[in-house]
Design a protein around this motif. Structure first.
Motif, mmCIF file in Angstrom:
data_model
loop_
_atom_site.group_PDB
_atom_site.id
_atom_site.type_symbol
_atom_site.label_atom_id
_atom_site.label_comp_id
_atom_site.label_asym_id
_atom_site.label_seq_id
_atom_site.Cartn_x
_atom_site.Cartn_y
_atom_site.Cartn_z
ATOM 1 N N THR A 153 0.839 -1.195 0.000
ATOM 2 C CA THR A 153 0.000 0.000 0.000
ATOM 3 C C THR A 153 0.876 1.246 0.000
ATOM 4 O OG1 THR A 153 -0.165 -0.201 2.414
ATOM 5 C CG2 THR A 153 -2.008 -1.017 1.121
ATOM 6 N N THR B 96 -5.782 7.306 2.428
ATOM 7 C CA THR B 96 -7.115 7.865 2.625
ATOM 8 C C THR B 96 -7.055 9.376 2.477
ATOM 9 O OG1 THR B 96 -9.025 7.954 4.131
ATOM 10 C CG2 THR B 96 -6.839 8.103 5.119
ATOM 11 N N TYR C 94 -7.665 -0.173 2.087
ATOM 12 C CA TYR C 94 -7.122 0.241 0.790
ATOM 13 C C TYR C 94 -6.736 -0.989 -0.032
ATOM 14 C CZ TYR C 94 -4.306 2.719 -2.679
ATOM 15 O OH TYR C 94 -3.800 3.217 -3.854
ATOM 16 N N LEU D 47 -9.833 -2.893 -1.276
ATOM 17 C CA LEU D 47 -10.522 -2.159 -2.343
ATOM 18 C C LEU D 47 -9.724 -2.189 -3.645
ATOM 19 C CD1 LEU D 47 -11.729 0.904 -0.250
ATOM 20 C CD2 LEU D 47 -13.214 -0.734 -1.439
ATOM 21 N N GLU D 48 -8.425 -2.092 -3.551
ATOM 22 C CA GLU D 48 -7.606 -2.058 -4.762
ATOM 23 C C GLU D 48 -7.488 -3.437 -5.411
ATOM 24 O OE1 GLU D 48 -3.333 -0.254 -6.258
ATOM 25 O OE2 GLU D 48 -3.413 -1.182 -4.270
ATOM 26 N N TRP E 255 -10.360 -3.164 -7.883
ATOM 27 C CA TRP E 255 -10.775 -1.849 -8.379
ATOM 28 C C TRP E 255 -10.692 -1.837 -9.896
ATOM 29 C CZ3 TRP E 255 -13.274 1.446 -5.461
ATOM 30 C CH2 TRP E 255 -13.479 2.750 -5.917
ATOM 31 N N PRO F 272 -5.301 5.474 -7.917
ATOM 32 C CA PRO F 272 -5.225 5.379 -6.456
ATOM 33 C C PRO F 272 -5.990 6.497 -5.758
ATOM 34 C CG PRO F 272 -3.149 6.186 -7.365
ATOM 35 C CD PRO F 272 -3.978 5.714 -8.517
ATOM 36 N N GLU G 218 -8.977 7.503 -6.502
ATOM 37 C CA GLU G 218 -10.343 7.021 -6.293
ATOM 38 C C GLU G 218 -10.405 6.033 -5.127
ATOM 39 O OE1 GLU G 218 -12.022 7.334 -10.894
ATOM 40 O OE2 GLU G 218 -11.529 5.381 -10.059
ATOM 41 N N VAL G 219 -9.392 5.186 -5.021
ATOM 42 C CA VAL G 219 -9.368 4.217 -3.919
ATOM 43 C C VAL G 219 -9.249 4.941 -2.579
ATOM 44 C CG1 VAL G 219 -8.231 2.179 -2.976
ATOM 45 C CG2 VAL G 219 -8.304 2.511 -5.441
ATOM 46 N N ARG G 220 -8.411 5.971 -2.506
ATOM 47 C CA ARG G 220 -8.252 6.731 -1.265
ATOM 48 C C ARG G 220 -9.571 7.356 -0.831
ATOM 49 N NH1 ARG G 220 -3.224 8.421 -3.647
ATOM 50 N NH2 ARG G 220 -4.206 10.363 -4.361
#
Length: 349
Positions: free
Chosen positions: A62, A67, A121, A124-125, A136, A142, A144-146
């Motif tokens: 990560t 976030t 994270y 989700l990724e 994702w 990244p 959008e993931v945050r």
């Protein structure tokens, strides 16, 4: 009588067990029905392995920043379209059909408390194998993931009213030939006026060229343009709906089609020594490129930085490859002032 264990006998036993396992798998007797569920020990073992794997890989795989507090509207909009059907949401029950999966999607208002931000994270990724949790959809987003990590982190304390405020806006009649529910998937993030509900990560659509908006929707739907949020939304649209939505938002007030001002040297002069053309050379009113005067400053700055990171693009003559090459030539110190100058140029629209 004593049976002596030898390597040959051990190999024969292992071979016999493997043959029996293959025979059982070939017979079709192995129960794979979701309705049968898992044995309790199997369920425990699978989740134990999954949790240990997430803890290990999230530690090494990560980024430093996982976030952000910016962009909850867009994250909530994507959650409503892509996630709530399985997980539910504040005031929204999950689909009974999806809850019959094995394993079924957890209630994130409870489950999110069990994971750290880094672990959320990573999940989700990358998604989770042997479950319905996908990776994702856009590998190079990244940001959008945050934003989704920040949204999921808030679910345990989010009220139904707060969720509706993030995902729904009232007013704004449906455009001709577009279903109200379809328009609502756009206005939930972009607002009924097309100005992005004051969110830095959402662009102003009002006043944009309809041809550009239509082409952008097509590229999102095909996956050519990267964004898990927009790819999900665009994939549900017909070509006719894309055209109507493009005309609908383009007709709204917003961006300015006036000549770019000289408030920043890169807007009208460029930097010839660095082979950096002026923004006006492509984004003037008489050009077919997108309108950027009056665009959201944060959105412009974020897009420029994203393009700068796309170092695999080296030939600006190829379609859709111009901006990554140009963005890398813009000094980092000039990105924020340039974005601010473009946004301010449309402040009197």
């Amino acid at each position: 009588m004593t049976i002596r264990l030898t390597w040959k006998r051990a190999a024969l036993v292992v071979g016999a067990l493997l043959a029996a396992a293959l025979a059982f798998a070939w017979s079709g007797l192995f129960q794979i029905a979701a309705s049968s569920g898992h044995w309790r020990v199997t369920d425990w073992l699978l989740h134990w392995v999954m949790r240990n794997s997430v803890k290990t890989y999230s530690y090494f795989q990560t980024p430093e920043e996982v976030t952000t507090d910016q962009g909850l509207v867009s994250a909530a909009g994507h959650f409503r379209q892509a996630c709530a059907v399985c997980h539910g949401a504040p005031g929204v029950r999950p689909s009974p059909v999806m809850q019959k999966a094995t394993p079924h999607a957890p209630d994130l208002s409870v489950n999110a408390r069990e994971w750290t931000d880094r672990q959320l994270y990573w999940i989700l990724e990358h998604g989770v194998k042997y479950t319905g949790m996908p990776a994702w959809a856009a590998k190079d987003r990244p940001d959008e993931v945050r934003r989704m990590v920040a949204f999921v982190r808030r679910l345990p304390t989010m009220s139904p009213a707060e969720y509706r405020a993030l995902t729904e806006v009232q007013g704004g009649g449906a455009a001709a030939s577009v279903r109200p529910a379809t328009l609502a998937t756009c206005t939930g993030c972009h607002g009924v006026d097309g100005r992005g509900r004051g969110q830095g990560d959402i662009p102003v659509l009002g006043g944009q060229r309809p041809e550009y908006l239509f082409a952008a929707l097509q590229r999102y739907a095909s996956g050519e343009r990267s964004s898990a949020l927009m790819q999900t939304a665009a994939a549900q649209l017909t070509t006719a709906e894309m055209k109507t939505l493009a005309l609908h938002f383009a007709a709204m007030p917003g961006l300015s089609r006036a000549q770019l001002p000289s408030t920043h040297p890169l807007l009208t002069q460029g930097r010839h020594g660095d082979q950096l053309p002026a923004c006006a050379s492509c984004h003037s009113p008489d050009k077919a490129y997108p309108v950027i005067t009056g665009q959201n400053a944060t959105y412009i700055a974020d897009r420029l930085r994203a393009w700068r990171g796309d170092e695999k693009v080296v030939d600006a003559r190829k379609p859709h490859a111009t901006m990554p090459v140009i963005a890398r030539r813009i000094p980092e110190s000039q990105i924020e002032p340039l974005a601010a100058a473009l946004a301010a140029a449309g402040s009197e629209r």
